[in-house]
Design a protein around this motif. Sequence first.
Motif, mmCIF file in Angstrom:
data_model
loop_
_atom_site.group_PDB
_atom_site.id
_atom_site.type_symbol
_atom_site.label_atom_id
_atom_site.label_comp_id
_atom_site.label_asym_id
_atom_site.label_seq_id
_atom_site.Cartn_x
_atom_site.Cartn_y
_atom_site.Cartn_z
ATOM 1 N N UNK A 1 29.334 -36.007 -28.682
ATOM 2 C CA UNK A 1 28.629 -36.964 -29.708
ATOM 3 C C UNK A 1 27.274 -36.572 -29.946
ATOM 4 N N UNK A 2 26.425 -36.096 -29.030
ATOM 5 C CA UNK A 2 25.095 -35.816 -29.219
ATOM 6 C C UNK A 2 24.854 -34.861 -30.212
ATOM 7 N N UNK A 3 25.824 -33.885 -30.365
ATOM 8 C CA UNK A 3 25.783 -32.905 -31.395
ATOM 9 C C UNK A 3 26.106 -33.210 -32.852
ATOM 10 N N UNK A 4 26.830 -34.588 -32.788
ATOM 11 C CA UNK A 4 27.333 -34.925 -33.891
ATOM 12 C C UNK A 4 28.788 -34.848 -33.994
ATOM 13 N N UNK A 5 29.334 -34.472 -32.915
ATOM 14 C CA UNK A 5 30.812 -34.027 -32.972
ATOM 15 C C UNK A 5 31.846 -34.990 -32.398
ATOM 16 N N UNK A 6 32.950 -34.916 -31.877
ATOM 17 C CA UNK A 6 33.824 -35.622 -31.389
ATOM 18 C C UNK A 6 34.672 -34.964 -30.314
ATOM 19 N N UNK A 7 35.232 -35.672 -29.257
ATOM 20 C CA UNK A 7 36.002 -35.292 -28.375
ATOM 21 C C UNK A 7 37.108 -36.190 -27.823
ATOM 22 N N UNK A 8 38.432 -35.733 -27.624
ATOM 23 C CA UNK A 8 39.459 -36.614 -27.079
ATOM 24 C C UNK A 8 40.413 -35.998 -26.487
ATOM 25 N N UNK A 9 41.065 -36.820 -25.367
ATOM 26 C CA UNK A 9 41.927 -36.382 -24.444
ATOM 27 C C UNK A 9 43.370 -36.949 -24.979
ATOM 28 N N UNK A 10 44.436 -36.157 -25.017
ATOM 29 C CA UNK A 10 45.824 -36.530 -25.533
ATOM 30 C C UNK A 10 46.867 -36.086 -24.352
ATOM 31 N N UNK A 11 47.533 -37.337 -24.049
ATOM 32 C CA UNK A 11 48.593 -37.233 -23.044
ATOM 33 C C UNK A 11 49.978 -36.446 -24.028
ATOM 34 N N UNK A 12 50.404 -35.318 -23.781
ATOM 35 C CA UNK A 12 51.518 -34.750 -24.469
ATOM 36 C C UNK A 12 52.759 -35.570 -24.195
ATOM 37 N N UNK A 13 53.865 -35.414 -25.054
ATOM 38 C CA UNK A 13 54.772 -36.341 -24.960
ATOM 39 C C UNK A 13 55.895 -36.000 -23.776
ATOM 40 N N UNK A 14 56.436 -37.063 -23.020
ATOM 41 C CA UNK A 14 57.277 -36.844 -21.964
ATOM 42 C C UNK A 14 56.632 -36.265 -20.627
ATOM 43 N N UNK A 15 55.178 -36.386 -20.436
ATOM 44 C CA UNK A 15 54.661 -35.991 -19.316
ATOM 45 C C UNK A 15 54.621 -34.479 -19.231
ATOM 46 N N UNK A 16 54.465 -34.015 -20.635
ATOM 47 C CA UNK A 16 54.524 -32.404 -20.400
ATOM 48 C C UNK A 16 53.218 -31.766 -20.433
ATOM 49 N N UNK A 17 52.238 -32.538 -20.194
ATOM 50 C CA UNK A 17 50.995 -31.962 -20.151
ATOM 51 C C UNK A 17 49.810 -32.814 -20.943
ATOM 52 N N UNK A 18 48.527 -32.222 -20.788
ATOM 53 C CA UNK A 18 47.516 -32.774 -21.385
ATOM 54 C C UNK A 18 46.662 -31.918 -22.047
ATOM 55 N N UNK A 19 46.199 -32.446 -23.346
ATOM 56 C CA UNK A 19 45.383 -31.529 -24.446
ATOM 57 C C UNK A 19 44.014 -32.211 -24.545
ATOM 58 N N UNK A 20 43.035 -31.687 -24.317
ATOM 59 C CA UNK A 20 41.645 -31.862 -24.663
ATOM 60 C C UNK A 20 41.156 -31.350 -25.996
ATOM 61 N N UNK A 21 40.892 -31.842 -27.063
ATOM 62 C CA UNK A 21 40.456 -31.398 -28.220
ATOM 63 C C UNK A 21 38.823 -31.714 -28.543
ATOM 64 N N UNK A 22 38.303 -30.877 -29.426
ATOM 65 C CA UNK A 22 36.916 -31.185 -29.647
ATOM 66 C C UNK A 22 36.670 -30.593 -31.301
ATOM 67 N N UNK A 23 35.801 -30.993 -31.704
ATOM 68 C CA UNK A 23 35.149 -30.464 -33.226
ATOM 69 C C UNK A 23 33.650 -30.754 -32.824
ATOM 70 N N UNK A 24 32.921 -29.620 -33.321
ATOM 71 C CA UNK A 24 31.326 -29.513 -33.134
ATOM 72 C C UNK A 24 30.896 -28.961 -34.335
ATOM 73 N N UNK A 25 29.749 -29.440 -35.039
ATOM 74 C CA UNK A 25 29.273 -28.800 -36.365
ATOM 75 C C UNK A 25 28.704 -27.493 -35.829
ATOM 76 N N UNK A 26 29.194 -26.397 -36.592
ATOM 77 C CA UNK A 26 28.495 -25.190 -36.103
ATOM 78 C C UNK A 26 26.907 -25.081 -36.452
ATOM 79 N N UNK A 27 26.571 -26.120 -37.402
ATOM 80 C CA UNK A 27 24.951 -26.068 -37.364
ATOM 81 C C UNK A 27 24.762 -27.605 -37.239
ATOM 82 N N UNK A 28 24.149 -28.131 -35.999
ATOM 83 C CA UNK A 28 23.907 -29.412 -35.627
ATOM 84 C C UNK A 28 23.151 -29.970 -36.704
ATOM 85 N N UNK A 29 23.504 -31.367 -37.123
ATOM 86 C CA UNK A 29 22.814 -32.205 -37.970
ATOM 87 C C UNK A 29 24.016 -32.607 -39.230
#
Length: 482
Positions: free
Chosen positions: A450-478
């Motif tokens: 968020x400091x760079x204007x992006x976002x990050x979230x953590x998702x539990x995969x179905x049926x306890x099959x794992x975890x996924x951490x995803x993010x999106x950051x601007x390649x040029x902050x601002x």
Amino acid sequence: MSDGRPHGVELTLFEALPHKVWLADTDGNVFYFNTAGLDYVGLGLEEFLERGWESSVHPEDLPLAQQAWSDALATGQPMQAEYRLRRHDGVHRWHEERGAFAPAGGGGPDRWIGTLTDVHDRREAERQFADAERRAAQRLAMLDAMQQHAPIGLGFLDRDLRVLHANAALAAVPGWTVGDVLGRRIVELVGTEQWLELAPTFRRVLDDGETVLDLEVTSRDPEGKRRDWLVSYYPVEHAGDRLGVGAIARDVTRARVQERRRHALETERLELLTRLATVADEERRRIAEHLHDDAVQTVAATLLRLDHAISTGSTAALQAARQPLEAAIRTLRLTIQRLAPPTASAASLEEAIETYAEYLLRHEGIEVELDVRIAPDLQLPTQVVQAVHRLVQEALANVLGHARASGVRIQLELVDEWLRGSVTDDGIGFDPTDEAIEHRGLRLMREQAEVLGGACRVVALPNGSGTSVTWALPSRPGDSVA
């Protein structure tokens, strides 16, 4: 019978008049011109009569003079005309001619009698006055147009503080039109409460002759939007009399909006700096805890084993001390990598992630798949590279500490100027409602994005099959979050 020429008293009178006097018969033939007239044209009577009166009229005016004389002869009605008459020096001056039919009397013939009066100076004065009036009207029109369309408010109030003049910009201060404010007193326009605040200001202007500058006033336009003004009042005086109050208003809404924006941006900047400092402090705390809980305790335990081996001379004890020392070395290397982020190239980022994952996971038997879809020579802002590196580190640390996974997939790609990534494991997953999840570095990851204007979230995969951490950051902050 008389030939109609003046004699006696009549002649004396005609010759004494300052006007040019002429006499003509009923056929329109001039037979007398007094001395004043002859002196003006510079001719004797015989020569003047021989040339005809028309020769002394300005060529441009001759048709008008002839028409007026012809109409009078035809109708017997008095004649009147203005035309230019040539003086003896060649200068033409305007004259007003008046003539009337004089019936026979005292045995004389019918005749026409007329005068020529020099009106050149009067006409010149009238022309100059008309020119002055025209110029004044043009200036007034120009001033009025300037005032009505000026970007600042201009107006005048009499001593009773009644609005006698106001342009559209000034009328807009209380949110009205020119027609709304003309002829009304200030107290009617602003209301009693605001008038009590303004009254001392107007007293200073009217009573003391003081100029009051840049009073801040806020109003609403017809659409209800806020407008900010700086209003100045000054005494209007003429010949020592104080006639009333002049008002000038400047619309500073845009400047105030920009000031508020700058203030908001400065506040946001300070908040971001605070958050960055908090994130940095949190990172240092985590590293310190990690070193204390892992490397320091491992080394301390190993020292105890070494003391035991030395005191007993046991080779097996020495051998047992080797494994925790290797683990401590691995922990220190990982910590060094955390403290030495990659450079700004995509290739450097990929290498740093691969090396860190190799040290951290493969030693524990966790397979790592790295999928980077970014040109190796792409240069990225340092803060973006460091943020991605930290996000991967935190996500992999959670995999190692909580997931019980056998494999991890790390993905990075550049999509529409956004650097998108994920760390997905095949472990046991987690309960999204478990508040303890927030303490596994997830809050820190969100803050970093968020400091760079992006976002990050953590998702539990179905049926306890794992975890996924995803993010999106601007390649040029601002940029803002997509």
